[in-house]
Design an enzyme around this catalytic site. Sequence first.
Site, PDB file in Angstrom:
ATOM      1  N   CYS A  44       0.827  -1.200   0.000  1.00  0.00           N
ATOM      2  CA  CYS A  44       0.000   0.000   0.000  1.00  0.00           C
ATOM      3  C   CYS A  44       0.869   1.262   0.000  1.00  0.00           C
ATOM      4  O   CYS A  44       1.672   1.478   0.912  1.00  0.00           O
ATOM      5  CB  CYS A  44      -0.928  -0.002   1.203  1.00  0.00           C
ATOM      6  N   CYS A 104       0.325   3.425   3.142  1.00  0.00           N
ATOM      7  CA  CYS A 104       0.970   2.833   4.322  1.00  0.00           C
ATOM      8  C   CYS A 104       2.466   3.134   4.305  1.00  0.00           C
ATOM      9  O   CYS A 104       3.063   3.418   5.358  1.00  0.00           O
ATOM     10  CB  CYS A 104       0.731   1.323   4.368  1.00  0.00           C
ATOM     11  N   ASP A 135      -1.155  16.499  -1.619  1.00  0.00           N
ATOM     12  CA  ASP A 135      -1.314  15.631  -2.792  1.00  0.00           C
ATOM     13  C   ASP A 135      -0.201  15.920  -3.798  1.00  0.00           C
ATOM     14  O   ASP A 135       0.185  17.069  -4.016  1.00  0.00           O
ATOM     15  CB  ASP A 135      -2.688  15.882  -3.433  1.00  0.00           C
ATOM     16  N   HIS A 194      -4.581   0.449   7.973  1.00  0.00           N
ATOM     17  CA  HIS A 194      -4.980   0.220   6.586  1.00  0.00           C
ATOM     18  C   HIS A 194      -6.468  -0.090   6.513  1.00  0.00           C
ATOM     19  O   HIS A 194      -6.915  -1.151   6.963  1.00  0.00           O
ATOM     20  CB  HIS A 194      -4.174  -0.908   5.940  1.00  0.00           C
ATOM     21  N   HIS A 235      -6.297   2.872  -0.077  1.00  0.00           N
ATOM     22  CA  HIS A 235      -6.179   3.163   1.364  1.00  0.00           C
ATOM     23  C   HIS A 235      -7.079   4.365   1.588  1.00  0.00           C
ATOM     24  O   HIS A 235      -6.863   5.414   0.963  1.00  0.00           O
ATOM     25  CB  HIS A 235      -4.716   3.470   1.718  1.00  0.00           C
ATOM     26  N   HIS A 285      -8.815   7.606   2.063  1.00  0.00           N
ATOM     27  CA  HIS A 285      -8.244   8.954   2.161  1.00  0.00           C
ATOM     28  C   HIS A 285      -9.312   9.971   1.835  1.00  0.00           C
ATOM     29  O   HIS A 285     -10.195   9.730   1.007  1.00  0.00           O
ATOM     30  CB  HIS A 285      -7.024   9.127   1.248  1.00  0.00           C
TER      31      HIS A 285
HETATM   32  P1  DGP Z   1      -7.886   8.887  -5.473  1.00  0.00           P
HETATM   33  O1  DGP Z   1      -7.998   9.071  -6.936  1.00  0.00           O
HETATM   34  O2  DGP Z   1      -9.114   9.414  -4.707  1.00  0.00           O
HETATM   35  O3  DGP Z   1      -7.532   7.459  -5.089  1.00  0.00           O
HETATM   36  O4  DGP Z   1      -6.698   9.832  -5.007  1.00  0.00           O
HETATM   37  C1  DGP Z   1      -5.377   9.430  -4.853  1.00  0.00           C
HETATM   38  C2  DGP Z   1      -4.560  10.670  -4.755  1.00  0.00           C
HETATM   39  O5  DGP Z   1      -3.270  10.309  -4.304  1.00  0.00           O
HETATM   40  C3  DGP Z   1      -4.360  11.415  -6.071  1.00  0.00           C
HETATM   41  O6  DGP Z   1      -4.968  12.718  -5.971  1.00  0.00           O
HETATM   42  C4  DGP Z   1      -2.861  11.542  -6.232  1.00  0.00           C
HETATM   43  C5  DGP Z   1      -2.332  11.183  -4.867  1.00  0.00           C
HETATM   44  N1  DGP Z   1      -1.058  10.485  -4.886  1.00  0.00           N
HETATM   45  C6  DGP Z   1      -0.773   9.361  -5.595  1.00  0.00           C
HETATM   46  N2  DGP Z   1       0.498   8.979  -5.354  1.00  0.00           N
HETATM   47  C7  DGP Z   1       1.007   9.884  -4.458  1.00  0.00           C
HETATM   48  C8  DGP Z   1       2.278  10.016  -3.819  1.00  0.00           C
HETATM   49  O7  DGP Z   1       3.203   9.226  -3.998  1.00  0.00           O
HETATM   50  N3  DGP Z   1       2.425  11.064  -2.971  1.00  0.00           N
HETATM   51  C9  DGP Z   1       1.418  11.979  -2.748  1.00  0.00           C
HETATM   52  N4  DGP Z   1       1.689  12.985  -1.910  1.00  0.00           N
HETATM   53  N5  DGP Z   1       0.210  11.873  -3.330  1.00  0.00           N
HETATM   54  C10 DGP Z   1       0.010  10.834  -4.178  1.00  0.00           C
END
Ligand code: DGP
Length: 114
Positions: free
Chosen positions: A5, A8, A31, A47, A98, A100
């Site tokens: 994950c 995680c 993000d 998780h 996970h 969020h």
């Molecule tokens: P969702 O589409 O609701 O599952 O949103 C996942 C979000 O996670 C997306 O807006 C981009 C963010 N994201 C993906 N990988 C990473 C990462 O490695 N670091 C950060 N800070 N955000 C990430």
Amino acid sequence: MANDCLFCKIIAGDIPSTKVYEDDMVYAFRDIAPMAPTHVLVVPKVHIASADEVSAENSAYVARIFEVIPNIAAADGLTGGYRVITNCGADACQSVKHLHFHILGGKMLALEMA
Ligand code: DGP
């Protein structure tokens, strides 16, 4: 902690992130691909795969998330309001399995939700 994950690993510090808040139950970070001037993700430190997996056993984590969201928004100066979103499952384009909550703000957001 789930081995494969992404979030995680971020919570554990194995993958770097820009932290905005942390306590014993919750971790919040910016993000990687912001869709608004403020785009923060708030996650439980256990998780939980998605909103589908929230239960009586783990709902205290969700309650804690919603307790801290106003403080995170205030710290970013979101006095005009903000949006909280969770995507659940394929049709909602949940990409990280996970639970969020996205906090989006800092501009006038579009009215459309779908
Ligand atoms: P969702 O589409 O609701 O599952 O949103 C996942 C979000 O996670 C997306 O807006 C981009 C963010 N994201 C993906 N990988 C990473 C990462 O490695 N670091 C950060 N800070 N955000 C990430």
